[in-house]
Design an enzyme around this catalytic site. Structure first.
Site: not given
Lengths: 315, 325
Positions: B29, B59-60, B83-85, B129
């Site tokens: 993204e 769309s991870e 973001f790792a979240d 985040h």
């Protein structure tokens, strides 16, 4: 189709005797889809079958021996006894590793198509999945990505009207799964999934589009699951007998036999010859699978990571 | 030598690997036109063009899933989870598809790919985040996880990750993107699975990850002012973990403090403590101290963030408790 049907029926018998240790998700009634689709492909194309696209493995060249050995958990089977045959991959057969999470293979298949597009290869990536998988977020994410990037992919819905035990009327409020493709900017086509020639024709068009750089197609194949969700469940419990009866009359093998007879192509005892060859292949595979060794317990620790020397060489 | 920032180290590693190997490519993204939300991929679109550097929908799951498919087809994708979240969305693709590709195909397929993600609290990004997700992923056989804390290590570890034959998660600490350091101009690598002794010492071993390495080094300065010598070890790679370096240090110091950002319970520190307890029990002169984020979601406001994260003072006090035990 006859080989797949015979395989499924024999595997069910072996499961009842406790020889097949994998829970079977029978494809009886859905054979025309894997056959029609795969005959529309070239050997260098890739597919990811669903848990019920048994025919695709056999058409693409996975041996009945290897497939059945996998179902018996033998060292000669899928991933040397480490994976279920249902989702096995085969590099030689152009079958990418699938997922037991229905729908999760959709973005993976899109990724294979992405690799082809980036390298300017005219290969096609095909993903099979059931109607239930179209409710997953991965269906949306994967098809949207493929549409935006115009990837050379064909997404094949095996719409057998049931998501495990839930009829489609209870998991889909629309009227056509194929119509969803419009939202992703590419065609959605509905085809009689029990008519192998119709599947082949529709697939051929979709593949031509993909090879020409025109992007993906969503191909909805209407079919019927003649058995229960898995070998542990009664075949058609809880369903309307009239529904079952009407679909059994439209069995894909019956339909294709009738078509061949109509065209005068079944002379000379052709069917008997095919039946005999199928039976021989299956019984050979049963003997092979039963006689095959179980995996060495040390196999558990292999293939978790690349062998150390590979890792070092890569750096 | 050239002075570069942590974010520029990401760019350098990607640039070098993309120049070397046409199979390496980048997507995610806003990684292309925008150069990434932290500008860590700035300039790559311009050099390598839109076929090899491109933006995707939000769309991870499809981003990571598509990377698995491309990797199985011989490409070397590098994807960004902004973001790792957002790993939660891509968890299935990481855990069930990427990490198991080699095993479930008996070695016929593999997923040589890199998932970069920014993690870490400190600035006011809010609870969704800022999380440190290494412990979520450490329990997954087939994965490799690295947490570089310096520009040098970003270059060296990211290059090693891209060349790894298996999937690697690279956790980039967002507090560190502006951190600068002199790095060699010639090509170099940092091996995965090797910790770095950032400061040698005799009285206590402090093992830290990411941004907490800087705080541990500041704490070591403070401890030195009080006459105590702390050895600071940057784990760098949490999976595989360099147990040998850590245990070797504790056999000399007899004391261990572990510091990370994620909550203590079930965290990276537990694994370090268990390894030391199993292999260096007889050398321990004091109970092991574990420091981590508070047992709460990560807050928004600065006062609460400061309360959440282990501070330099927290590390100093933990070390002093260990030394005086």
């Amino acid at each position: 189709m006859l080989l797949t049907r015979a395989y499924e029926d024999r595997a069910q018998e072996l499961w009842s005797k406790g020889l097949v240790v994998e829970s079977l998700h029978g494809s009886q009634g859905q054979e025309a889809i894997g056959v029609g689709v795969c005959y529309g492909l070239r050997p260098d194309d890739v597919i990811i079958p669903s848990l019920r696209t048994r025919a695709a493995f056999l058409v693409r060249g996975v041996s009945v021996r290897q497939f059945l050995s996998g179902m018996l958990g033998k060292a000669t089977g899928a991933a040397k006894g480490k994976a279920t045959a249902h989702h096995m991959g085969s590099k030689d057969a152009g079958i990418l590793l699938g997922s037991a999470l229905v729908g999760s293979s959709i973005p993976v298949a899109a990724g294979a198509a992405l690799a082809f597009k980036m390298r300017d290869e005219d290969r096609v990536s095909v993903c099979f999945f059931g109607d239930g998988a179209t409710e997953r977020g991965d269906f949306h994410e994967g098809l949207n990505l493929a549409g935006v990037m115009k990837l050379p992919a064909v997404f094949v819905i095996e719409n057998n009207l049931y998501a495990e035990f839930t009829p489609i009327s209870k998991h889909f409020a629309g009227t056509s799964l194929a119509a969803r493709a419009e939202g992703y900017g590419f065609p959605g086509v509905t085809v009689d999934g029990n008519d192998v020639l119709a599947v082949y024709d529709a697939m051929s068009e979709a593949v031509a589009r993909a090879r020409a750089g025109e992007g993906p197609t969503l191909l909805e194949c209407m079919t019927y699951r003649q058995r229960g969700h898995s070998s542990s469940h009664p075949p058609t419990e809880g369903r309307d007998p009239a529904e079952v009866e009407s679909w059994l009359k439209r069995d894909p093998i019956l339909l294709f036999k009738a078509e061949l007879a109509h065209r005068g192509l079944l002379g000379g005892g052709a069917l008997a010859l095919i039946d005999a060859s199928v039976a021989e292949e299956i019984e050979d595979a049963v003997r092979f699978a039963v006689d095959s060794p179980l995996p060495d317990p040390a196999e558990l620790y292999r293939d978790v990571y690349a062998p150390a020397e590979t890792s070092e060489a890569a750096r | 030598m050239t002075t570069i920032a942590y974010r520029e180290a990401v760019q350098r590693a990607l640039r070098e690997e993309m120049r070397r190997d046409p199979a390496v490519f980048l997507f995610g993204e806003d990684v292309a036109e925008a150069g990434g939300v932290f500008k860590a991929t700035k300039g790559l679109l311009e050099e390598f063009g839109p076929t090899r550097v491109f933006d995707t929908p939000i769309s991870e799951s499809a981003i990571v899933g598509a990377a698995v498919g491309a990797a199985m087809m011989g490409m070397r994708p590098v994807v960004e989870v902004m973001f790792a979240d957002f790993t939660t969305i891509a968890m299935d693709a990481i855990v069930n598809s990427a990490a198991k590709a080699r095993f479930l195909s008996g070695g016929e397929f593999s997923a040589p790919m890199v998932v970069r993600m920014s993690y870490g609290a400190g600035a006011r990004w809010g609870a969704q985040h800022t999380q440190s997700v290494e412990a979520w992923l450490m329990n997954v056989p087939g994965l490799t996880i690295v947490m570089p804390s310096t520009p040098y290590d970003v270059v060296g570890l990211l290059k090693s990750a891209i060349r790894s034959p298996d999937p690697v998660v690279v956790l980039e600490n967002k507090q560190l993107y502006g951190k600068k350091e002199d790095v060699p101009d010639e090509e170099f690598f940092v091996p995965i699975g090797k910790a770095a002794v950032r400061r040698p010492g005799q009285d206590v071993t402090i093992v830290a990850t990411g941004y907490m390495v800087d705080r541990a080094l500041s704490a070591a300065d403070a401890l030195a002012a009080g006459g105590h010598s702390a050895e600071v070890i940057d784990a760098r790679s949490v999976l595989p973990l360099d147990v040998e370096t850590i245990v070797g240090s504790v056999t000399r110091t007899g004391r261990l403090v572990v510091v990370h950002e994620a909550p203590v319970f079930g965290g990276f520190g537990a694994e370090v403590a268990a390894a030391v307890g199993a292999q260096a029990f007889g050398y321990l002169a004091a109970p092991i101290e574990r420091l981590g984020g508070a047992w709460s979601p990560i807050p928004f406001g600065q006062v609460l963030i400061d309360e959440y994260l282990p501070s330099e003072q927290d590390i100093v006090q933990a070390a002093q408790r260990a030394i005086s035990a």
